[in-house]
Design a protein around this motif. Structure first.
Motif, PDB file in Angstrom:
ATOM      1  N   LEU A   1       0.793  -1.231   0.000  1.00  0.00           N
ATOM      2  CA  LEU A   1       0.000   0.000   0.000  1.00  0.00           C
ATOM      3  C   LEU A   1       0.826   1.282   0.000  1.00  0.00           C
ATOM      4  O   LEU A   1       0.272   2.357  -0.231  1.00  0.00           O
ATOM      5  N   GLY A   2       2.110   1.176   0.307  1.00  0.00           N
ATOM      6  CA  GLY A   2       2.922   2.370   0.483  1.00  0.00           C
ATOM      7  C   GLY A   2       2.851   2.825   1.934  1.00  0.00           C
ATOM      8  O   GLY A   2       1.919   2.478   2.664  1.00  0.00           O
ATOM      9  N   TYR A   3       3.827   3.619   2.331  1.00  0.00           N
ATOM     10  CA  TYR A   3       3.927   4.024   3.726  1.00  0.00           C
ATOM     11  C   TYR A   3       2.728   4.846   4.171  1.00  0.00           C
ATOM     12  O   TYR A   3       2.180   4.633   5.250  1.00  0.00           O
ATOM     13  N   GLU A   4       2.314   5.800   3.359  1.00  0.00           N
ATOM     14  CA  GLU A   4       1.224   6.704   3.758  1.00  0.00           C
ATOM     15  C   GLU A   4      -0.068   5.957   4.049  1.00  0.00           C
ATOM     16  O   GLU A   4      -0.801   6.304   4.979  1.00  0.00           O
TER      17      GLU A   4
ATOM     18  N   TYR B   1      -0.199  -1.951  19.814  1.00  0.00           N
ATOM     19  CA  TYR B   1       0.101  -0.734  20.579  1.00  0.00           C
ATOM     20  C   TYR B   1       0.762  -1.022  21.931  1.00  0.00           C
ATOM     21  O   TYR B   1       1.437  -0.149  22.481  1.00  0.00           O
ATOM     22  N   ARG B   2       0.597  -2.224  22.461  1.00  0.00           N
ATOM     23  CA  ARG B   2       1.292  -2.567  23.708  1.00  0.00           C
ATOM     24  C   ARG B   2       2.804  -2.605  23.501  1.00  0.00           C
ATOM     25  O   ARG B   2       3.579  -2.346  24.411  1.00  0.00           O
ATOM     26  N   ARG B   3       3.218  -2.933  22.291  1.00  0.00           N
ATOM     27  CA  ARG B   3       4.642  -3.092  22.022  1.00  0.00           C
ATOM     28  C   ARG B   3       5.232  -1.936  21.220  1.00  0.00           C
ATOM     29  O   ARG B   3       6.414  -1.616  21.377  1.00  0.00           O
ATOM     30  N   TRP B   4       4.443  -1.353  20.325  1.00  0.00           N
ATOM     31  CA  TRP B   4       4.946  -0.313  19.422  1.00  0.00           C
ATOM     32  C   TRP B   4       4.025   0.907  19.461  1.00  0.00           C
ATOM     33  O   TRP B   4       2.812   0.758  19.386  1.00  0.00           O
ATOM     34  N   PRO B   5       4.581   2.115  19.500  1.00  0.00           N
ATOM     35  CA  PRO B   5       3.744   3.317  19.556  1.00  0.00           C
ATOM     36  C   PRO B   5       3.177   3.761  18.208  1.00  0.00           C
ATOM     37  O   PRO B   5       2.263   4.573  18.164  1.00  0.00           O
ATOM     38  N   SER B   6       3.740   3.225  17.100  1.00  0.00           N
ATOM     39  CA  SER B   6       3.321   3.696  15.780  1.00  0.00           C
ATOM     40  C   SER B   6       3.669   2.676  14.710  1.00  0.00           C
ATOM     41  O   SER B   6       4.446   1.746  14.955  1.00  0.00           O
ATOM     42  N   LYS B   7       3.135   2.914  13.513  1.00  0.00           N
ATOM     43  CA  LYS B   7       3.474   2.037  12.391  1.00  0.00           C
ATOM     44  C   LYS B   7       4.966   2.145  12.069  1.00  0.00           C
ATOM     45  O   LYS B   7       5.600   1.153  11.706  1.00  0.00           O
ATOM     46  N   ALA B   8       5.527   3.348  12.205  1.00  0.00           N
ATOM     47  CA  ALA B   8       6.953   3.525  11.934  1.00  0.00           C
ATOM     48  C   ALA B   8       7.798   2.663  12.868  1.00  0.00           C
ATOM     49  O   ALA B   8       8.791   2.066  12.442  1.00  0.00           O
ATOM     50  N   ALA B   9       7.401   2.572  14.116  1.00  0.00           N
ATOM     51  CA  ALA B   9       8.148   1.761  15.087  1.00  0.00           C
ATOM     52  C   ALA B   9       8.083   0.276  14.730  1.00  0.00           C
ATOM     53  O   ALA B   9       9.078  -0.443  14.855  1.00  0.00           O
ATOM     54  N   VAL B  10       6.917  -0.173  14.262  1.00  0.00           N
ATOM     55  CA  VAL B  10       6.778  -1.577  13.851  1.00  0.00           C
ATOM     56  C   VAL B  10       7.679  -1.841  12.646  1.00  0.00           C
ATOM     57  O   VAL B  10       8.417  -2.830  12.601  1.00  0.00           O
ATOM     58  N   LEU B  11       7.619  -0.952  11.659  1.00  0.00           N
ATOM     59  CA  LEU B  11       8.426  -1.127  10.449  1.00  0.00           C
ATOM     60  C   LEU B  11       9.916  -1.072  10.753  1.00  0.00           C
ATOM     61  O   LEU B  11      10.698  -1.841  10.191  1.00  0.00           O
ATOM     62  N   LEU B  12      10.306  -0.202  11.654  1.00  0.00           N
ATOM     63  CA  LEU B  12      11.714  -0.116  12.020  1.00  0.00           C
ATOM     64  C   LEU B  12      12.179  -1.408  12.681  1.00  0.00           C
ATOM     65  O   LEU B  12      13.248  -1.932  12.358  1.00  0.00           O
TER      66      LEU B  12
ATOM     67  N   SER C   1      14.086  -2.859   1.047  1.00  0.00           N
ATOM     68  CA  SER C   1      14.544  -1.537   0.610  1.00  0.00           C
ATOM     69  C   SER C   1      13.369  -0.594   0.397  1.00  0.00           C
ATOM     70  O   SER C   1      13.496   0.609   0.626  1.00  0.00           O
ATOM     71  N   ALA C   2      12.208  -1.124   0.007  1.00  0.00           N
ATOM     72  CA  ALA C   2      11.017  -0.267  -0.121  1.00  0.00           C
ATOM     73  C   ALA C   2      10.626   0.299   1.246  1.00  0.00           C
ATOM     74  O   ALA C   2      10.295   1.484   1.366  1.00  0.00           O
ATOM     75  N   VAL C   3      10.682  -0.535   2.258  1.00  0.00           N
ATOM     76  CA  VAL C   3      10.364  -0.073   3.619  1.00  0.00           C
ATOM     77  C   VAL C   3      11.418   0.919   4.103  1.00  0.00           C
ATOM     78  O   VAL C   3      11.093   1.960   4.681  1.00  0.00           O
ATOM     79  N   TYR C   4      12.674   0.629   3.843  1.00  0.00           N
ATOM     80  CA  TYR C   4      13.759   1.519   4.276  1.00  0.00           C
ATOM     81  C   TYR C   4      13.626   2.887   3.610  1.00  0.00           C
ATOM     82  O   TYR C   4      13.718   3.924   4.265  1.00  0.00           O
ATOM     83  N   ARG C   5      13.395   2.882   2.294  1.00  0.00           N
ATOM     84  CA  ARG C   5      13.213   4.151   1.587  1.00  0.00           C
ATOM     85  C   ARG C   5      12.016   4.918   2.146  1.00  0.00           C
ATOM     86  O   ARG C   5      12.055   6.140   2.293  1.00  0.00           O
ATOM     87  N   ALA C   6      10.948   4.200   2.461  1.00  0.00           N
ATOM     88  CA  ALA C   6       9.753   4.850   3.010  1.00  0.00           C
ATOM     89  C   ALA C   6      10.046   5.480   4.373  1.00  0.00           C
ATOM     90  O   ALA C   6       9.602   6.602   4.656  1.00  0.00           O
ATOM     91  N   LEU C   7      10.794   4.779   5.209  1.00  0.00           N
ATOM     92  CA  LEU C   7      11.130   5.335   6.522  1.00  0.00           C
ATOM     93  C   LEU C   7      12.071   6.529   6.401  1.00  0.00           C
ATOM     94  O   LEU C   7      11.953   7.501   7.152  1.00  0.00           O
TER      95      LEU C   7
ATOM     96  N   ALA D   1      12.115   8.594   3.867  1.00  0.00           N
ATOM     97  CA  ALA D   1      11.254   9.688   3.395  1.00  0.00           C
ATOM     98  C   ALA D   1      10.406  10.245   4.536  1.00  0.00           C
ATOM     99  O   ALA D   1      10.302  11.463   4.711  1.00  0.00           O
ATOM    100  N   ALA D   2       9.806   9.367   5.322  1.00  0.00           N
ATOM    101  CA  ALA D   2       8.970   9.818   6.438  1.00  0.00           C
ATOM    102  C   ALA D   2       9.793  10.592   7.461  1.00  0.00           C
ATOM    103  O   ALA D   2       9.315  11.556   8.060  1.00  0.00           O
ATOM    104  N   GLY D   3      11.036  10.190   7.628  1.00  0.00           N
ATOM    105  CA  GLY D   3      11.912  10.863   8.581  1.00  0.00           C
ATOM    106  C   GLY D   3      12.247  12.291   8.197  1.00  0.00           C
ATOM    107  O   GLY D   3      12.645  13.092   9.052  1.00  0.00           O
ATOM    108  N   GLN D   4      12.068  12.631   6.930  1.00  0.00           N
ATOM    109  CA  GLN D   4      12.356  13.997   6.495  1.00  0.00           C
ATOM    110  C   GLN D   4      11.363  15.000   7.065  1.00  0.00           C
ATOM    111  O   GLN D   4      11.664  16.185   7.178  1.00  0.00           O
ATOM    112  N   SER D   5      10.172  14.519   7.422  1.00  0.00           N
ATOM    113  CA  SER D   5       9.180  15.429   8.010  1.00  0.00           C
ATOM    114  C   SER D   5       8.852  15.075   9.461  1.00  0.00           C
ATOM    115  O   SER D   5       8.002  15.705  10.070  1.00  0.00           O
ATOM    116  N   ASP D   6       9.522  14.066  10.003  1.00  0.00           N
ATOM    117  CA  ASP D   6       9.299  13.679  11.392  1.00  0.00           C
ATOM    118  C   ASP D   6      10.646  13.370  12.035  1.00  0.00           C
ATOM    119  O   ASP D   6      11.198  12.278  11.865  1.00  0.00           O
TER     120      ASP D   6
END
Length: 195
Positions: free
Chosen positions: A28-31, A50-61, A101-107, A109-114
């Motif tokens: 689906l893409g990161y967004e 949510y008990r383990r990870w605060p966000s989707k970014a944390a799960v993906l990381l 690499s798709a997930v890494y690139r997405a993270l 990109a997301a990190g540029q605004s967060d």
């Protein structure tokens, strides 16, 4: 029920959630990836996530960190050139895994605004390996295998920038030969490294 059962069930759920997060992001893409979608795909509850990870970014990381494992760690055989080539080959394999690499690139990109997401990725994925590399370069300098007046941090930037440039900008082929050429040009020719 034994004590091991909840742990193994918990571990199975964790593994399923990490795999589902990668699948969701690739599909689906990161967004459009969401904790709800990850929960649905992994057949887990949102609260379990949510008990383990605060966000989707944390799960993906976490999925990336686990998938990378020790693939991109730095060996230290005493041969700086061979060790760096070996490590960079691991980076090339990671970058060539289309899903990861798709997930890494997405993270990235997301990190540029967060800034928080970017910091988490740097802390967990990039900086530990960078610290290993700096230690390797400093030892080589102390042992006379690399010029002592070279700034190790800048040398690392020069070594890895071409790989990231291909991953993020040109999407040109990344191969072991490319990594070897970069090591030869930057480390051997420019920095005068000796095996």
């Amino acid at each position: 029920m034994t004590d091991a059962e909840p742990n193994s069930r918990s571990e199975r759920a964790r593994v399923a959630i990490l795999a589902a997060a990668v699948e969701e992001c690739v599909a689906l893409g990161y967004e459009r990836t969401s904790v709800e979608g990850i929960a649905r795909r992994s057949r887990s509850g949102k609260q379990t996530i949510y008990r383990r990870w605060p966000s989707k970014a944390a799960v993906l990381l976490d999925a990336l960190v686990e998938s990378l494992g020790d693939t991109a760690d730095f060996p230290d055989t005493g041969d700086l050139v061979a060790d760096l080539r070996n490590q960079m080959h691991g980076v090339v394999r990671f970058f060539n895994d289309a899903r990861l690499s798709a997930v890494y690139r997405a993270l990235i990109a997301a990190g540029q605004s967060d800034a928080g997401e970017l910091r988490a990725m740097l802390d967990r994925l990039v900086e530990p390996r960078r610290a290993q590399a700096l230690e390797l370069l400093r030892r080589a300098q102390q042992n006379g295998k690399l010029a002592a007046d070279i700034e190790a941090s800048m040398l690392l930037d020069l070594l890895y920038a071409p790989l990231y440039y291909r991953l993020l900008i040109t999407q040109e082929a990344l191969t072991d030969d490319v990594a070897d050429s970069v090591v030869d040009l930057v480390l051997v020719r420019m920095a005068g490294a000796r095996p």
